[in-house]
Design a protein around this motif. Structure first.
Motif, PDB file in Angstrom:
ATOM      1  N   VAL A   1      13.281  66.272 143.073  1.00  0.00           N
ATOM      2  CA  VAL A   1      13.163  67.643 143.067  1.00  0.00           C
ATOM      3  C   VAL A   1      11.794  68.332 143.416  1.00  0.00           C
ATOM      4  O   VAL A   1      11.669  69.447 143.207  1.00  0.00           O
TER       5      VAL A   1
ATOM      6  N   GLY B   1      20.297  69.526 140.439  1.00  0.00           N
ATOM      7  CA  GLY B   1      19.558  68.481 141.212  1.00  0.00           C
ATOM      8  C   GLY B   1      20.469  67.630 141.946  1.00  0.00           C
ATOM      9  O   GLY B   1      20.567  67.349 143.190  1.00  0.00           O
ATOM     10  N   LYS B   2      21.363  66.877 141.274  1.00  0.00           N
ATOM     11  CA  LYS B   2      22.342  65.970 141.809  1.00  0.00           C
ATOM     12  C   LYS B   2      23.684  66.549 142.284  1.00  0.00           C
ATOM     13  O   LYS B   2      24.622  66.860 141.592  1.00  0.00           O
TER      14      LYS B   2
ATOM     15  N   TYR C   1      21.497  59.834 151.439  1.00  0.00           N
ATOM     16  CA  TYR C   1      22.989  59.388 151.169  1.00  0.00           C
ATOM     17  C   TYR C   1      23.199  58.262 152.025  1.00  0.00           C
ATOM     18  O   TYR C   1      22.580  58.175 153.177  1.00  0.00           O
TER      19      TYR C   1
ATOM     20  N   TYR D   1      16.975  64.454 149.653  1.00  0.00           N
ATOM     21  CA  TYR D   1      18.225  63.357 149.099  1.00  0.00           C
ATOM     22  C   TYR D   1      18.206  62.343 150.014  1.00  0.00           C
ATOM     23  O   TYR D   1      18.130  62.786 151.501  1.00  0.00           O
TER      24      TYR D   1
ATOM     25  N   PHE E   1      21.685  59.394 155.657  1.00  0.00           N
ATOM     26  CA  PHE E   1      21.410  60.528 155.893  1.00  0.00           C
ATOM     27  C   PHE E   1      20.403  60.994 154.972  1.00  0.00           C
ATOM     28  O   PHE E   1      20.772  60.863 153.602  1.00  0.00           O
TER      29      PHE E   1
ATOM     30  N   LYS F   1      17.403  58.543 140.288  1.00  0.00           N
ATOM     31  CA  LYS F   1      18.499  57.883 140.951  1.00  0.00           C
ATOM     32  C   LYS F   1      19.784  58.615 140.948  1.00  0.00           C
ATOM     33  O   LYS F   1      20.368  59.649 140.353  1.00  0.00           O
ATOM     34  N   GLY F   2      20.581  58.445 142.120  1.00  0.00           N
ATOM     35  CA  GLY F   2      21.839  58.907 142.363  1.00  0.00           C
ATOM     36  C   GLY F   2      23.114  57.873 141.945  1.00  0.00           C
ATOM     37  O   GLY F   2      22.918  57.192 141.018  1.00  0.00           O
ATOM     38  N   GLU F   3      24.199  58.000 142.714  1.00  0.00           N
ATOM     39  CA  GLU F   3      25.373  57.214 142.453  1.00  0.00           C
ATOM     40  C   GLU F   3      25.102  55.576 142.713  1.00  0.00           C
ATOM     41  O   GLU F   3      25.540  54.719 142.026  1.00  0.00           O
TER      42      GLU F   3
ATOM     43  N   GLY G   1      18.115  74.230 141.995  1.00  0.00           N
ATOM     44  CA  GLY G   1      18.296  73.352 143.435  1.00  0.00           C
ATOM     45  C   GLY G   1      19.515  73.713 144.499  1.00  0.00           C
ATOM     46  O   GLY G   1      19.972  72.956 145.245  1.00  0.00           O
TER      47      GLY G   1
ATOM     48  N   TYR H   1      17.508  60.966 144.794  1.00  0.00           N
ATOM     49  CA  TYR H   1      17.035  62.122 145.176  1.00  0.00           C
ATOM     50  C   TYR H   1      15.739  62.607 144.624  1.00  0.00           C
ATOM     51  O   TYR H   1      15.378  61.989 143.601  1.00  0.00           O
TER      52      TYR H   1
ATOM     53  N   TYR I   1      13.407  70.109 147.413  1.00  0.00           N
ATOM     54  CA  TYR I   1      14.721  68.884 147.057  1.00  0.00           C
ATOM     55  C   TYR I   1      14.913  68.061 148.250  1.00  0.00           C
ATOM     56  O   TYR I   1      15.117  68.716 149.223  1.00  0.00           O
TER      57      TYR I   1
ATOM     58  N   LEU J   1      25.305  59.330 146.992  1.00  0.00           N
ATOM     59  CA  LEU J   1      23.756  59.723 146.660  1.00  0.00           C
ATOM     60  C   LEU J   1      23.149  58.660 146.286  1.00  0.00           C
ATOM     61  O   LEU J   1      23.335  57.933 145.221  1.00  0.00           O
TER      62      LEU J   1
END
Lengths: 115, 111
Positions: free
Chosen positions: A50, B97-98, A35, A33, A90, A57-59, A100, A48, A31, A45
């Motif tokens: 896996v 995951g998120k 940020y 990410y 980051f 997609k994140g936020e 995860g 990310y 995993y 986020l």
């Protein structure tokens, strides 16, 4: 072990330029990410992954792209840089447990300024 | 989508006073984690809570996870100047995951 390594640490871009933030980890974590952190705004986020070949997609994914061709590397691509992308970025990784869960290991951060 | 809210945004205390930060999620969480970030540094993992109603302690720090697994708190007893930094909660949704972070609480401690 080096842990999570990010490069570059600092970068100044002109509006419209493109660049890639590099992230590599040597802990065999599945995993990973990305940020971004703006002053007083916490961590948002971006994307990310896996596992190798899988990204999501994140936020706040707009204006960014990622790829995950290997377990170790998770580069973040900025296309057509904009002042709104000025931030500290980051990268983080975590051990592949059920769903995860587990401690996130962070890189030292990459400070990006877009002028 | 999943949102994690954290309050207060800032807290200024006198050394020796207690400190608490609260975290609330819009959805039920699989687990919640807490991190500390010193000025100019990167977030560092403190703890993970998984079970409903779980309480964990690390010396002067007490972490709680709500019964509904939608809220959490971090309490520091008798703050010290070494506690200075920003404390973040981060929630993992049931889809996995998120990991979504709260906005953080910046703690300053006056000696």
């Amino acid at each position: 072990n080096a842990g999570v390594t990010q490069t570059p640490k600092f970068r100044i871009l002109k509006i419209g330029q493109s660049m890639t933030l590099q992230c590599t980890q040597d802990m065999n974590h599945n995993y990973m990410y990305w940020y971004r952190q703006d002053p007083g705004m916490g961590l948002k986020l971006i994307y990310y992954s896996v596992g190798a070949g899988i990204t999501d997609k994140g936020e706040v994914p707009n204006g960014y792209n990622v790829s995950r061709s290997t377990t170790e590397d998770f580069p973040l691509r900025l296309e057509l840089a904009a002042p709104s992308q000025t931030s500290v970025y980051f990268c983080a990784s975590t051990q592949d447990r059920i769903l995860g869960t587990g401690e996130l290991f962070f890189g030292e951060g990459s400070r990006l300024t877009v002028l | 989508g999943q949102q994690v809210m954290q309050i207060p945004q800032y807290q200024h205390v006198q050394e020796g006073e207690d400190f608490t930060t609260y975290c609330n999620s819009s959805t039920t969480l699989s687990n919640i984690q807490w991190y500390k970030q010193r000025p100019g540094g990167h977030p560092v993992f403190l703890i993970q809570l998984v079970k409903s109603g779980e309480v964990k302690k690390q010396k002067r720090l007490t972490f709680q996870f709500g019964e509904a697994k939608k809220n959490s708190s971090l309490h520091i007893t008798a703050t010290q100047t070494t506690d200075v930094g920003t404390y973040f909660c981060a929630g993992l949704g049931n889809q996995g995951g998120k990991l979504i972070f709260g906005q953080g609480t910046e703690l300053s401690v006056k000696p």
